[in-house]
Enzyme design. Structure first.
Site, mmCIF file in Angstrom:
data_model
loop_
_atom_site.group_PDB
_atom_site.id
_atom_site.type_symbol
_atom_site.label_atom_id
_atom_site.label_comp_id
_atom_site.label_asym_id
_atom_site.label_seq_id
_atom_site.Cartn_x
_atom_site.Cartn_y
_atom_site.Cartn_z
ATOM 1 N N ARG A 1 44.243 -35.677 -26.871
ATOM 2 C CA ARG A 1 44.988 -35.771 -28.132
ATOM 3 C C ARG A 1 44.042 -36.229 -29.247
ATOM 4 O O ARG A 1 44.100 -35.752 -30.377
ATOM 5 C CB ARG A 1 46.154 -36.790 -28.028
ATOM 6 C CG ARG A 1 47.257 -36.449 -27.052
ATOM 7 C CD ARG A 1 47.998 -35.173 -27.381
ATOM 8 N NE ARG A 1 48.496 -35.130 -28.746
ATOM 9 C CZ ARG A 1 49.559 -35.813 -29.204
ATOM 10 N NH1 ARG A 1 50.257 -36.573 -28.384
ATOM 11 N NH2 ARG A 1 49.948 -35.720 -30.452
ATOM 12 N N ARG B 1 55.799 -38.144 -38.494
ATOM 13 C CA ARG B 1 56.639 -37.950 -37.302
ATOM 14 C C ARG B 1 58.058 -38.377 -37.632
ATOM 15 O O ARG B 1 58.278 -39.478 -38.136
ATOM 16 C CB ARG B 1 56.121 -38.776 -36.115
ATOM 17 C CG ARG B 1 57.129 -38.830 -34.966
ATOM 18 C CD ARG B 1 56.645 -39.545 -33.725
ATOM 19 N NE ARG B 1 55.680 -38.736 -33.006
ATOM 20 C CZ ARG B 1 55.361 -38.927 -31.718
ATOM 21 N NH1 ARG B 1 55.957 -39.872 -31.012
ATOM 22 N NH2 ARG B 1 54.461 -38.163 -31.143
ATOM 23 N N GLN C 1 50.416 -31.675 -30.153
ATOM 24 C CA GLN C 1 50.462 -31.700 -28.685
ATOM 25 C C GLN C 1 50.024 -30.361 -28.109
ATOM 26 O O GLN C 1 49.212 -30.303 -27.181
ATOM 27 C CB GLN C 1 51.889 -32.022 -28.216
ATOM 28 C CG GLN C 1 52.024 -32.163 -26.708
ATOM 29 C CD GLN C 1 51.357 -33.409 -26.180
ATOM 30 O OE1 GLN C 1 51.591 -34.506 -26.661
ATOM 31 N NE2 GLN C 1 50.488 -33.267 -25.186
ATOM 32 N N CYS D 1 53.129 -34.192 -21.592
ATOM 33 C CA CYS D 1 52.729 -34.794 -22.870
ATOM 34 C C CYS D 1 52.746 -36.317 -22.810
ATOM 35 O O CYS D 1 52.031 -36.969 -23.547
ATOM 36 C CB CYS D 1 53.647 -34.296 -23.985
ATOM 37 S SG CYS D 1 55.392 -34.677 -23.694
ATOM 38 N N HIS E 1 55.962 -29.770 -31.917
ATOM 39 C CA HIS E 1 54.960 -30.829 -31.680
ATOM 40 C C HIS E 1 53.572 -30.167 -31.636
ATOM 41 O O HIS E 1 52.929 -30.093 -30.589
ATOM 42 C CB HIS E 1 55.278 -31.550 -30.375
ATOM 43 C CG HIS E 1 54.590 -32.874 -30.211
ATOM 44 N ND1 HIS E 1 53.773 -33.427 -31.183
ATOM 45 C CD2 HIS E 1 54.599 -33.773 -29.184
ATOM 46 C CE1 HIS E 1 53.315 -34.591 -30.747
ATOM 47 N NE2 HIS E 1 53.795 -34.818 -29.537
ATOM 48 N N ASP F 1 58.314 -32.102 -19.515
ATOM 49 C CA ASP F 1 58.530 -33.129 -20.549
ATOM 50 C C ASP F 1 59.747 -33.931 -20.092
ATOM 51 O O ASP F 1 60.470 -33.516 -19.169
ATOM 52 C CB ASP F 1 58.785 -32.426 -21.904
ATOM 53 C CG ASP F 1 58.889 -33.392 -23.092
ATOM 54 O OD1 ASP F 1 58.568 -34.592 -22.941
ATOM 55 O OD2 ASP F 1 59.307 -32.937 -24.172
HETATM 56 N N1 NVA Z 1 60.304 -34.200 -26.195
HETATM 57 C C1 NVA Z 1 59.769 -35.530 -26.309
HETATM 58 C C2 NVA Z 1 58.308 -35.493 -26.589
HETATM 59 C C3 NVA Z 1 57.638 -36.832 -26.650
HETATM 60 C C4 NVA Z 1 56.176 -36.761 -26.933
HETATM 61 C C5 NVA Z 1 60.502 -36.268 -27.400
HETATM 62 O O1 NVA Z 1 60.737 -35.679 -28.473
HETATM 63 O O2 NVA Z 1 60.888 -37.426 -27.199
HETATM 64 N N1 CP Z 2 52.801 -37.136 -26.325
HETATM 65 C C1 CP Z 2 53.098 -37.885 -27.399
HETATM 66 O O1 CP Z 2 53.326 -37.395 -28.508
HETATM 67 O O2 CP Z 2 53.118 -39.210 -27.147
HETATM 68 P P1 CP Z 2 53.590 -40.357 -28.133
HETATM 69 O O3 CP Z 2 55.089 -40.163 -28.326
HETATM 70 O O4 CP Z 2 53.263 -41.628 -27.432
HETATM 71 O O5 CP Z 2 52.880 -40.187 -29.437
#
Ligand code: NVA
Ligand code: CP
Length: 331
Positions: free
Chosen positions: A318, A108, A138, A273, A135, A231
């Protein structure tokens, strides 16, 4: 069956065919049922997985860890501070080192190009745990959750993503829905619609799968949708300074009871998410309240806590879907 996915990287949705997606979703269902019935078989015994989180995570980290442990694999967590990655060692070198030691690598971070580079140099599967662009773990979970919640065939599932659609989750849901032939409505102000290249890809896929793709700034597009996704309005890594502009653009796109009613679908479900800003019980939520006087942002407390909200089923899924991905690509 589409065939074995052993050894494959999972970097973005369109790297997999619709048949491969359906296999992953079917395996997710089998694994979830097997666990519930107490007949889960361990298939990853003795394997070692590297989990790299250059951005923070609750669900993705926990899902990978728990899925691995339930399947008999061991995990090692790394980040930019506790490892050499990024500041002292390139993605290419890191990938070559880790793939000598581990059987799979989750990453990530900010740039899709980084996870693509790690995959290029890795001799073991690499799974994208979120970049700014995509993602995919997700969307895998979300496709499964929509099937599970509705019992509908993919082609009969209509969903809307409402909010900032330029970023990872919006783009991943668009392509995921296109691959499965769903009715996908992306509802966002013009400045926050997905990039042209992503829209082109979605339309090309839809031509083959029968998916219906709508991109609009008009909230009426939620009519007939069984699921409403959103989101957060400011994603990880974005500057605090964008909050003012983002709130001005997105305030009208908040998921509230009126928006759910606008679908005209009594069984409509809310999905997110997570994490979500729906009250003042977080540092950011409180800071936004102090700055802008808003207690709830992309979703109201009323919708988040309502029976229509399936966000915690989604969060649990998940783990089941990531477990399917690990088994499919490692065995
Ligand atoms: N769009 C959000 C998703 C978090 C799971 C982010 O990138 O922070
Ligand atoms: N939805 C998701 O990816 O959550 P986290 O950022 O907590 O991993």
């Amino acid at each position: 069956m589409a065939g074995s996915l052993k050894g494959r990287h999972f970097l973005k949705e369109q790297d997999f065919t619709p048949a491969e997606w359906r296999d992953l979703l079917a395996l997710t269902g089998e694994l979830k049922s097997a666990r519930a019935a107490g007949r889960e078989q361990q298939m990853l015994g003795g394997l070692n997985l590297a989990l790299i989180f250059e951005k923070t995570s609750t669900r993705t980290r926990s899902a990978f860890e728990v899925a691995a442990h339930q399947q008999g694999a061991h995990v090692t967590q790394m980040d930019g501070n506790s490892s050499q990655l990024g500041h002292k060692e390139s993605p290419a070198d890191t990938a070559r080192v880790l793939s000598r030691l581990f059987d799979g690598i989750e990453y990530r971070g900010t740039h899709q190009s980084t996870v693509e580079k790690i995959a290029h140099y890795s001799s073991v599967p690499v799974w994208n745990g979120l970049t700014d662009e995509w993602h995919p773990t997700q969307s895998l979970c979300d496709m499964f959750t929509m099937r599970e919640s509705s019992g509908l065939d993919d082609h009969d599932i209509a969903f809307a993503y409402v909010g900032d659609a330029r970023f990872n989750v919006g783009c991943s849901l668009l392509i995921g829905g296109a691959l499965l032939g769903m009715d996908v409505r992306i509802v966002a102000p013009g400045k926050l619609l997905p990039p042209d290249s992503v829209v082109r890809t979605a339309r090309e896929i839809a031509a083959a799968t029968g998916a219906r793709i709508t991109l609009t700034d008009d909230l009426d597009a939620v009519k007939g949708c069984r699921f409403i996704h959103t989101d957060i309005w400011v994603s990880m890594g974005e500057s605090e300074s964008v909050w003012t502009e983002r709130i001005l653009l997105l305030q009208g796109y908040q998921v509230n009871t009126a928006l759910l009613e606008r679908t005209g679908v009594p069984e409509v479900k809310f999905m997110h998410c997570l994490p979500a800003y729906h009250n003042r019980e977080t540092t950011v939520g409180e800071a936004i309240y102090q700055r802008f006087g808003l207690e709830e942002l992309e979703v109201t407390e009323e919708v988040f806590e309502s029976p229509a909200s399936i966000v915690f089923d989604q969060a649990e899924n998940r783990m089941h879907s990531i477990k399917a991905l690990l088994i499919a690509t490692l065995t």
